[in-house]
Design an enzyme around this catalytic site. Sequence first.
Site, PDB file in Angstrom:
ATOM      1  N   TYR A 141      14.212  96.656  24.521  1.00 22.74           N
ATOM      2  CA  TYR A 141      14.402  96.352  26.011  1.00 22.74           C
ATOM      3  C   TYR A 141      15.765  96.740  26.398  1.00 22.74           C
ATOM      4  O   TYR A 141      16.740  96.564  25.674  1.00 22.74           O
ATOM      5  CB  TYR A 141      14.158  94.818  26.270  1.00 22.74           C
ATOM      6  CG  TYR A 141      14.409  94.595  27.685  1.00 22.74           C
ATOM      7  CD1 TYR A 141      13.390  94.937  28.425  1.00 22.74           C
ATOM      8  CD2 TYR A 141      15.372  93.678  28.198  1.00 22.74           C
ATOM      9  CE1 TYR A 141      13.428  94.353  29.800  1.00 22.74           C
ATOM     10  CE2 TYR A 141      15.493  93.261  29.439  1.00 22.74           C
ATOM     11  CZ  TYR A 141      14.585  93.522  30.383  1.00 22.74           C
ATOM     12  OH  TYR A 141      14.670  93.097  31.647  1.00 22.74           O
ATOM     13  N   ASP A 236      22.463 100.140  22.853  1.00 24.23           N
ATOM     14  CA  ASP A 236      22.366  99.093  23.812  1.00 24.23           C
ATOM     15  C   ASP A 236      22.727  97.868  23.109  1.00 24.23           C
ATOM     16  O   ASP A 236      22.024  97.459  22.180  1.00 24.23           O
ATOM     17  CB  ASP A 236      20.859  98.966  24.361  1.00 24.23           C
ATOM     18  CG  ASP A 236      21.028  97.657  25.433  1.00 24.23           C
ATOM     19  OD1 ASP A 236      21.732  96.897  25.474  1.00 24.23           O
ATOM     20  OD2 ASP A 236      19.859  97.641  26.131  1.00 24.23           O
ATOM     21  N   LYS A 264      25.949  90.202  28.935  1.00 24.38           N
ATOM     22  CA  LYS A 264      25.774  88.815  28.419  1.00 24.38           C
ATOM     23  C   LYS A 264      27.080  88.101  28.121  1.00 24.38           C
ATOM     24  O   LYS A 264      27.906  87.923  28.888  1.00 24.38           O
ATOM     25  CB  LYS A 264      24.570  88.813  27.132  1.00 24.38           C
ATOM     26  CG  LYS A 264      23.141  89.288  28.041  1.00 24.38           C
ATOM     27  CD  LYS A 264      22.053  88.913  27.087  1.00 24.38           C
ATOM     28  CE  LYS A 264      20.904  89.194  27.945  1.00 24.38           C
ATOM     29  NZ  LYS A 264      20.055  90.103  27.419  1.00 24.38           N
TER      30      LYS A 264
HETATM   31  C1  LIG Z   1      19.264  91.421  28.447  1.00 24.50           C
HETATM   32  C2  LIG Z   1      19.263  92.831  28.131  1.00 24.50           C
HETATM   33  C3  LIG Z   1      19.113  93.851  28.868  1.00 24.50           C
HETATM   34  C4  LIG Z   1      19.363  93.642  30.436  1.00 24.50           C
HETATM   35  O1  LIG Z   1      20.414  92.761  30.799  1.00 24.50           O
HETATM   36  P1  LIG Z   1      20.381  91.863  32.335  1.00 24.50           P
HETATM   37  O2  LIG Z   1      21.678  91.546  32.636  1.00 24.50           O
HETATM   38  O3  LIG Z   1      19.342  91.119  32.008  1.00 24.50           O
HETATM   39  O4  LIG Z   1      19.863  92.947  33.151  1.00 24.50           O
HETATM   40  C5  LIG Z   1      19.510  94.867  28.273  1.00 24.50           C
HETATM   41  N1  LIG Z   1      19.500  95.347  27.129  1.00 24.50           N
HETATM   42  C6  LIG Z   1      19.554  94.232  25.972  1.00 24.50           C
HETATM   43  C7  LIG Z   1      19.421  94.763  24.651  1.00 24.50           C
HETATM   44  C8  LIG Z   1      19.289  93.091  26.523  1.00 24.50           C
HETATM   45  O5  LIG Z   1      19.052  92.205  25.711  1.00 24.50           O
END
Ligand SMILES: *Cc1c(COP(=O)(O)O)cnc(C)c1O
Length: 420
Positions: A141, A236, A264
């Site tokens: 994701y 990511d 995060k």
């Molecule tokens: C949470 C997450 C996102 C998206 O971040 P948001 O602040 O929710 O838009 C992207 N990549 C990873 C791996 C994530 O866990």
Amino acid sequence: MKSDKLFQQSRKHFPGGVNSPVRAFRAVGGSPRFIAKAKGQYLWDTDGKKYLDFCQSWGPMILGHAHPKVTKAITDQAQKGTSYGAPTENESRLAALIKEAFPSIQKMRFTSSGTEAAMSAIRVARGFTKRKKILKCDGCYHGHSDSLLVKAGSGGATFGVPDSAGVPEDLAKLTITIPYNNIEALERVFKKEGKNIAVFALEPIPANMGVVLPNPGYLERARAITKQYGTLLMFDEVITGFRIAFGGAQEHFGIKPDLTCLGKIVGGGLPIGVFGGRNDVMSKISPEGPVYQAGTLSGNPLATAAGIATLTELKQKDFYKKLNTKALEFFAMLDDLFEQGNYPVTLNRIGSMFTIFCTPNRVTDYQSAKTASPECYAQFFRSLLTKGIYFAPSQFEANFISQAMTLNDLKTALSVFRNL
Ligand SMILES: *Cc1c(COP(=O)(O)O)cnc(C)c1O
């Protein structure tokens, strides 16, 4: 229960009653708890029930909730204003801390979410390489921007089919997906399409299909093959950054991507995203270069203040050693429990994050993750919730241990597991 009443009310305002879908508890049944406050390792719902929190707002709260230093940084800043739409010194302070942790980031941009960070990283990768296609892993994701909301069909490399209505197929076609951890599939797709792929984006340790670990050699192969074909490698690390180690998965595995996304933890619980990497790539961004990217609240003073306070704590000597040692003890106790009880579950873990999959199978990619039983997890989740333990309301997510949790808390959780 007050939560039920509040849910009825919120359903009138928001689709499914929530502002982010998994919060609605559809995967586990029942109605979501409305949270009134949080402190340290605990959440309290609107009925006054207390929970030991393993969800941690999906990862950011590594120090625990309302950490005094983070709270002070936010309130101090709030007195001085909350947004200026002009540069601040704190943005550079936070950037310097990020660079200490991630030497692969030479230049960066702040955004207000991980979604924006990943979306913008893809755009700059396309702008830099002048290539259209992107490659991602099935089950990884990267937020909900159009190009990234695509997963693979069955087997091998397939051209993307959108995961969501509203994403044009013409766009999704440019997103190629392959199964994670599969070197053959990786080599096959590069042989066929390598010269057309702008960027290979992946979570170095996927955490959005539940926690999955890279097989030895997988990330190394990803680094080598992207280099060979002039494709950018994007990690990511929105979850793994500042979680696995101060320098995230790239420090842990010793691999240097061209681009990195953060979010995060780096905002200490306030909205933030970061993307950054090689100087030659990042200097394509406006106003230095032709790739447009912007944000009214980007580099927001409250978020940067919370970020600086958080990273300053994380930099303390032995922070990760202590956290990860505590987590290891917990995982060893869980292993024992599962083995003794002969439970058909698989515990994937690294550092202070973990997923309990309701399957006896090894979980190494999306396909194997999907063999886990949703009913079994739903039951497990609801029993825990009743007993004051708040897990992620879906099996295909990570759970986290925070600095605020004590070994005693974890032992209490374990005795709850034992008596489910
Ligand atoms: C949470 C997450 C996102 C998206 O971040 P948001 O602040 O929710 O838009 C992207 N990549 C990873 C791996 C994530 O866990």
